[in-house]
Design a protein around this motif. Structure first.
Motif, mmCIF file in Angstrom:
data_model
loop_
_atom_site.group_PDB
_atom_site.id
_atom_site.type_symbol
_atom_site.label_atom_id
_atom_site.label_comp_id
_atom_site.label_asym_id
_atom_site.label_seq_id
_atom_site.Cartn_x
_atom_site.Cartn_y
_atom_site.Cartn_z
ATOM 1 N N TYR A 54 6.445 5.491 7.927
ATOM 2 C CA TYR A 54 6.276 4.572 9.051
ATOM 3 C C TYR A 54 6.887 3.215 8.709
ATOM 4 O O TYR A 54 7.486 2.564 9.536
ATOM 5 C CB TYR A 54 4.785 4.432 9.374
ATOM 6 N N ALA A 55 6.722 2.806 7.439
ATOM 7 C CA ALA A 55 7.261 1.513 6.994
ATOM 8 C C ALA A 55 7.642 1.593 5.520
ATOM 9 O O ALA A 55 7.039 2.331 4.744
ATOM 10 C CB ALA A 55 6.229 0.408 7.194
ATOM 11 N N LYS A 56 8.673 0.825 5.158
ATOM 12 C CA LYS A 56 9.104 0.691 3.762
ATOM 13 C C LYS A 56 9.231 -0.798 3.471
ATOM 14 O O LYS A 56 9.674 -1.567 4.322
ATOM 15 C CB LYS A 56 10.486 1.304 3.535
ATOM 16 N N SER A 57 8.863 -1.186 2.244
ATOM 17 C CA SER A 57 9.053 -2.581 1.853
ATOM 18 C C SER A 57 9.319 -2.660 0.356
ATOM 19 O O SER A 57 8.796 -1.870 -0.432
ATOM 20 C CB SER A 57 7.833 -3.429 2.220
ATOM 21 N N ILE A 67 4.737 3.488 3.497
ATOM 22 C CA ILE A 67 3.470 3.665 4.202
ATOM 23 C C ILE A 67 3.633 4.730 5.278
ATOM 24 O O ILE A 67 4.529 4.652 6.119
ATOM 25 C CB ILE A 67 2.995 2.345 4.842
ATOM 26 N N TYR A 68 2.750 5.719 5.208
ATOM 27 C CA TYR A 68 2.618 6.729 6.253
ATOM 28 C C TYR A 68 1.293 6.443 6.949
ATOM 29 O O TYR A 68 0.257 6.344 6.279
ATOM 30 C CB TYR A 68 2.595 8.137 5.669
ATOM 31 N N THR A 69 1.316 6.282 8.250
ATOM 32 C CA THR A 69 0.080 5.982 8.963
ATOM 33 C C THR A 69 0.045 6.688 10.305
ATOM 34 O O THR A 69 1.095 6.931 10.913
ATOM 35 C CB THR A 69 -0.101 4.457 9.140
ATOM 36 N N TYR A 70 -1.146 7.023 10.724
ATOM 37 C CA TYR A 70 -1.335 7.675 12.017
ATOM 38 C C TYR A 70 -2.705 7.292 12.571
ATOM 39 O O TYR A 70 -3.706 7.346 11.851
ATOM 40 C CB TYR A 70 -1.257 9.193 11.867
ATOM 41 N N ASP A 96 -0.492 5.277 1.354
ATOM 42 C CA ASP A 96 0.225 4.125 0.805
ATOM 43 C C ASP A 96 0.806 4.557 -0.537
ATOM 44 O O ASP A 96 0.055 4.908 -1.446
ATOM 45 C CB ASP A 96 -0.780 2.997 0.613
ATOM 46 N N VAL A 97 2.145 4.569 -0.661
ATOM 47 C CA VAL A 97 2.801 5.126 -1.852
ATOM 48 C C VAL A 97 3.624 4.042 -2.551
ATOM 49 O O VAL A 97 4.437 3.366 -1.917
ATOM 50 C CB VAL A 97 3.729 6.307 -1.473
ATOM 51 N N LEU A 98 3.413 3.886 -3.865
ATOM 52 C CA LEU A 98 4.211 2.958 -4.671
ATOM 53 C C LEU A 98 5.245 3.775 -5.429
ATOM 54 O O LEU A 98 4.908 4.747 -6.121
ATOM 55 C CB LEU A 98 3.322 2.185 -5.645
ATOM 56 N N ILE A 99 6.512 3.383 -5.289
ATOM 57 C CA ILE A 99 7.630 4.141 -5.852
ATOM 58 C C ILE A 99 8.415 3.259 -6.809
ATOM 59 O O ILE A 99 8.692 2.086 -6.502
ATOM 60 C CB ILE A 99 8.545 4.638 -4.706
ATOM 61 N N ARG A 100 8.773 3.826 -7.948
ATOM 62 C CA ARG A 100 9.625 3.122 -8.916
ATOM 63 C C ARG A 100 10.773 4.052 -9.278
ATOM 64 O O ARG A 100 10.549 5.174 -9.712
ATOM 65 C CB ARG A 100 8.841 2.736 -10.165
ATOM 66 N N ASN A 101 12.001 3.563 -9.058
ATOM 67 C CA ASN A 101 13.199 4.354 -9.369
ATOM 68 C C ASN A 101 13.132 5.757 -8.744
ATOM 69 O O ASN A 101 13.358 6.763 -9.422
ATOM 70 C CB ASN A 101 13.429 4.426 -10.880
ATOM 71 N N ASP A 102 12.762 5.813 -7.477
ATOM 72 C CA ASP A 102 12.704 7.052 -6.680
ATOM 73 C C ASP A 102 11.647 8.063 -7.124
ATOM 74 O O ASP A 102 11.731 9.244 -6.792
ATOM 75 C CB ASP A 102 14.082 7.728 -6.622
#
Length: 122
Positions: A54-57, A67-70, A96-102
């Motif tokens: 839904y959103a990336k930052s 962020i995936y939200t519904y 809510d997902v935290l990603i580092r280097n994919d």
């Protein structure tokens, strides 16, 4: 008798109801959240499981937050001659997902009643 019929007619005319439905975001399976493995699940795998977020930052030069939200619900208002009853129901899911280097390094998931899910009478 005419007065009684007229009084009932006025009460019916003054009462009413309205219902509205709402959704935000895109639904996703809560069961699939358990397939995420910290330090292993990649962004490609996330997209195949949940679709586009839904959103990336950007959090830092190497970290990103997805962020995936519904939210899905309805509001029903019932108006009586003197009072009004409003009932709001629904669900909300947020991943809510935290990603580092994919690669996923952390995530949180919550699911429950949508904010404002209540019954109020005035």
């Amino acid at each position: 008798m005419k007065s009684l019929i007229m009084a009932i007619g006025v009460c019916i005319a003054l009462s009413g109801c309205a219902t509205s439905h709402y959704t935000a975001g895109r639904d996703f399976s809560s069961a699939n959240v358990s397939s995420i493995t910290k330090g292993k699940t990649t962004t490609t795998e996330l997209k195949s499981i949940f679709g586009e977020p839904y959103a990336k930052s950007a959090v830092s030069e190497t970290d990103e937050k997805w962020i995936y939200t519904y939210t899905n619900g309805s509001a029903h208002a019932q108006s009586y001659v003197v009072t009004m009853k409003v009932t709001t129901t629904g669900i909300q899911k947020t991943l809510d997902v935290l990603i580092r280097n994919d690669v996923v390094i952390n995530y949180t998931f919550s699911e429950g009643p949508a904010p404002g899910t209540t019954t109020a009478t005035n």
